[in-house]
Motif scaffolding. Structure first.
Motif, PDB file in Angstrom:
ATOM      1  N   LEU A 161     -12.651   7.538  23.437  1.00 39.81           N
ATOM      2  CA  LEU A 161     -13.226   8.192  22.264  1.00 39.81           C
ATOM      3  C   LEU A 161     -13.544   7.175  21.172  1.00 39.81           C
ATOM      4  N   GLU A 162     -12.655   6.233  20.953  1.00 37.36           N
ATOM      5  CA  GLU A 162     -12.910   5.203  19.955  1.00 37.36           C
ATOM      6  C   GLU A 162     -14.116   4.356  20.331  1.00 37.36           C
ATOM      7  N   GLU A 163     -14.225   4.013  21.619  1.00 36.41           N
ATOM      8  CA  GLU A 163     -15.368   3.222  22.061  1.00 36.41           C
ATOM      9  C   GLU A 163     -16.663   4.016  21.929  1.00 36.41           C
ATOM     10  N   ASN A 164     -16.594   5.303  22.261  1.00 36.05           N
ATOM     11  CA  ASN A 164     -17.768   6.162  22.146  1.00 36.05           C
ATOM     12  C   ASN A 164     -18.230   6.287  20.694  1.00 36.05           C
ATOM     13  N   ALA A 165     -17.263   6.455  19.788  1.00 35.98           N
ATOM     14  CA  ALA A 165     -17.609   6.561  18.369  1.00 35.98           C
ATOM     15  C   ALA A 165     -18.219   5.265  17.858  1.00 35.98           C
ATOM     16  N   ARG A 166     -17.673   4.165  18.302  1.00 35.60           N
ATOM     17  CA  ARG A 166     -18.206   2.866  17.869  1.00 35.60           C
ATOM     18  C   ARG A 166     -19.638   2.678  18.355  1.00 35.60           C
ATOM     19  N   LEU A 167     -19.882   3.036  19.635  1.00 36.12           N
ATOM     20  CA  LEU A 167     -21.238   2.902  20.179  1.00 36.12           C
ATOM     21  C   LEU A 167     -22.214   3.867  19.494  1.00 36.12           C
ATOM     22  N   TYR A 168     -21.731   5.081  19.176  1.00 32.93           N
ATOM     23  CA  TYR A 168     -22.586   6.060  18.498  1.00 32.93           C
ATOM     24  C   TYR A 168     -22.973   5.581  17.105  1.00 32.93           C
ATOM     25  N   THR A 169     -21.995   5.034  16.396  1.00 42.11           N
ATOM     26  CA  THR A 169     -22.263   4.519  15.050  1.00 42.11           C
ATOM     27  C   THR A 169     -23.261   3.371  15.097  1.00 42.11           C
ATOM     28  N   LYS A 170     -23.070   2.479  16.058  1.00 46.05           N
ATOM     29  CA  LYS A 170     -23.969   1.332  16.205  1.00 46.05           C
ATOM     30  C   LYS A 170     -25.368   1.803  16.576  1.00 46.05           C
ATOM     31  N   SER A 171     -25.484   2.766  17.484  1.00 45.55           N
ATOM     32  CA  SER A 171     -26.779   3.290  17.899  1.00 45.55           C
ATOM     33  C   SER A 171     -27.456   4.027  16.749  1.00 45.55           C
ATOM     34  N   GLY A 172     -26.703   4.800  15.941  1.00 43.32           N
ATOM     35  CA  GLY A 172     -27.267   5.521  14.799  1.00 43.32           C
ATOM     36  C   GLY A 172     -27.813   4.579  13.746  1.00 43.32           C
ATOM     37  N   ALA A 173     -27.158   3.477  13.492  1.00 44.96           N
ATOM     38  CA  ALA A 173     -27.625   2.491  12.503  1.00 44.96           C
ATOM     39  C   ALA A 173     -28.932   1.871  12.941  1.00 44.96           C
TER      40      ALA A 173
END
Length: 209
Positions: A161-173
C-alpha cells in the motif's frame, strides 16, 4: 640357493633338533641384545633346554627384571576384578537400554492405533489422554504458525500500500505538470488567431471589408 620354508612341528631327529636349538637359541639371544641396544628397552630372556640347561640374557640385572615383571603381573591381577565389575555394569546398562527401546516402540505402535488388542481399559484411557494432550499441543503450534503467517501477510500488505501510494503520488505530479504545459501552449495560439465574429445581413458581394 633359496632357503625353503620350514614346517612348524617338532623335529623328530635328535641330532637335527639339537643343532636347530643351538642355532635358534643364539639367534634369539642376539635379537634380544639388539632390541635392548637399539630401542633402549629392558629385555630379559630365559631359555630351558630339553635337558634342563638354562640359557639367559638380560640387559640389566635379571633378578630385578623378574621382580618388576612379577609386580606388574600382580597389579594387572588386582585390576581385573574392577574391570570385570565394569564390564558387568556395562552389560546391565545395555540390557536396560534395550528394554527401554522396546517399551518405547510398543508405546509408539499403540499411539498409532496398532496392537491394542492386549491393552486394558486403564491402558486405553492413558493412551487416549496422551493423544488428547498431543492434539492440544499440535493445535496450539498450528495456531501460532497461522498467526505468524497472518502478521507477515499484513506487513507485506502495508508495504504494498505504501509503495502504491508513492507511485500514485509520483504519477499524479507528472500528469499535472503535463496538463499545465499543454494549457500554456494552447493560450497563445488562441490569442493570435483571428476569428470573425461580426453579424452581416445581405448578399455577399455587398459586404465591405
Amino acid at each position: 640357493m633359496v632357503r625353503g620354508k620350514i614346517e612348524m612341528k617338532r623335529i623328530e631327529n635328535t641330532t637335527s633338533r639339537q643343532v636347530t636349538f643351538s642355532k635358534r637359541r643364539n639367534g634369539l639371544l642376539k635379537k634380544a641384545y639388539e632390541l635392548s641396544v637399539l630401542c633402549d628397552a629392558e629385555v630379559a630372556v630365559i631359555i630351558f633346554s630339553q635337558k634342563g640347561r638354562v640359557y639367559e640374557f638380560s640387559s640389566s640385572d635379571l633378578q630385578k627384571t623378574v621382580e618388576r615383571y612379577q609386580k606388574n603381573t600382580k597389579e594387572v591381577q588386582i585390576d581385573m576384578p574392577h574391570t570385570e565389575q565394569y564390564m558387568e555394569q556395562a552389560k546391565q546398562e545395555i540390557a536396560n537400554m534395550v528394554k527401554k527401546i522396546e517399551l518405547l516402540e510398543v508405546s509408539q505402535r499403540r499411539l498409532l492405533g496398532q496392537e491394542l488388542g492386549s491393552c486394558s481399559i486403564e491402558e486405553l484411557q492413558e493412551i487416549d489422554g496422551q493423544l488428547e494432550q498431543s492434539l492440544r499441543s499440535i493445535r496450539a503450534r498450528k495456531a501460532q504458525l497461522f498467526n505468524e503467517q497472518i502478521e507477515q501477510l499484513k506487513a507485506k500488505e502495508r508495504l504494498l500500500l505504501e509503495e502504491n501510494a508513492r507511485l500514485y503520488t509520483k504519477s499524479g505530479a507528472k500528469s499535472s505538470t503535463k496538463q499545465t504545459e499543454a494549457i500554456r501552449n494552447f493560450i497563445p495560439s488562441c490569442q493570435t488567431s483571428e476569428v470573425e465574429t461580426e453579424l452581416f445581413i445581405g448578399l455577399p458581394e455587398m459586404r465591405f471589408g
